[in-house]
Design an enzyme around this catalytic site. Sequence first.
Site, mmCIF file in Angstrom:
data_model
loop_
_atom_site.group_PDB
_atom_site.id
_atom_site.type_symbol
_atom_site.label_atom_id
_atom_site.label_comp_id
_atom_site.label_asym_id
_atom_site.label_seq_id
_atom_site.Cartn_x
_atom_site.Cartn_y
_atom_site.Cartn_z
ATOM 1 C CG ASP A 1 -1.911 -1.119 1.234
ATOM 2 O OD1 ASP A 1 -2.002 -1.830 0.218
ATOM 3 O OD2 ASP A 1 -2.598 -1.286 2.256
ATOM 4 C CG ASP B 1 -13.102 -2.057 0.525
ATOM 5 O OD1 ASP B 1 -12.535 -3.163 0.404
ATOM 6 O OD2 ASP B 1 -12.769 -1.046 -0.123
#
Length: 248
Positions: free
Chosen positions: A10, A129
């Site tokens: 990330d 998500d």
Amino acid sequence: MSFTLLPAVDVVDGQAVRLVQGEAGTETGYGSPLEAALTWQRDGAEWVHLVDLDAAFGRGSNAELLAEVVGKLDLSVELSGGIRDDESLERALSTGAARLNLGTAALEQPEWCAKVLAEHGDRIAIGLDVKVIDGRRRVASRGWTTDGGDLWETLARLDRDGAARYVVTDVSKDGTLQGPNVELLTEVANATNAPVVASGGISEVADLVRLAEVAASGVNIEGSIIGKALYAGRFTLREALAAVREVG
């Protein structure tokens, strides 16, 4: 059976980071994204999950850096973060990434998402998500800051539009090292014919073995993203790969 592990890289402001529950400002830095990805490649990874968090939060872009990282790797890359229109889609496709992950656009631009799925098929994964709000499973968008609707209604619509794969994250688990939400992953996998990639909460090799065993039992979970546990040294990627190979 092949249960795939995808180490995560990330990126925020040019650096590899990990967040807690996806919240901006909770970053822990881990240095060069390229070095992180090359480490996972040397340790035997076949895939890397590469995320532009600045683009996901709508506060900037690491597109050039991520394209450089993809170009220097000899493994498959799943690229995610800020892919929301034709321009960002083409830029992401041009990196040579094996798969792109659509998140916010899949929720906020259903017609455009359907067009992309029709044109690119298995090269597109959908990120779901998930948060629990008032006892109901909801999907989140825009870096997990905005409610994107009911999980099951969203999943049914994406299935109709031909989604080939889902990356499912329990936001409450992400970056917490508390173990994956196996119940949620199983529910989603049982509600669709498309394979599911697990994300969020992995804390030890036993978590990955458990997911691999669930997959071996017939639940359509094809792999898991691993993030903070690897960076924190809870186990090595080599140990994880060896353990899941033993399942089934």
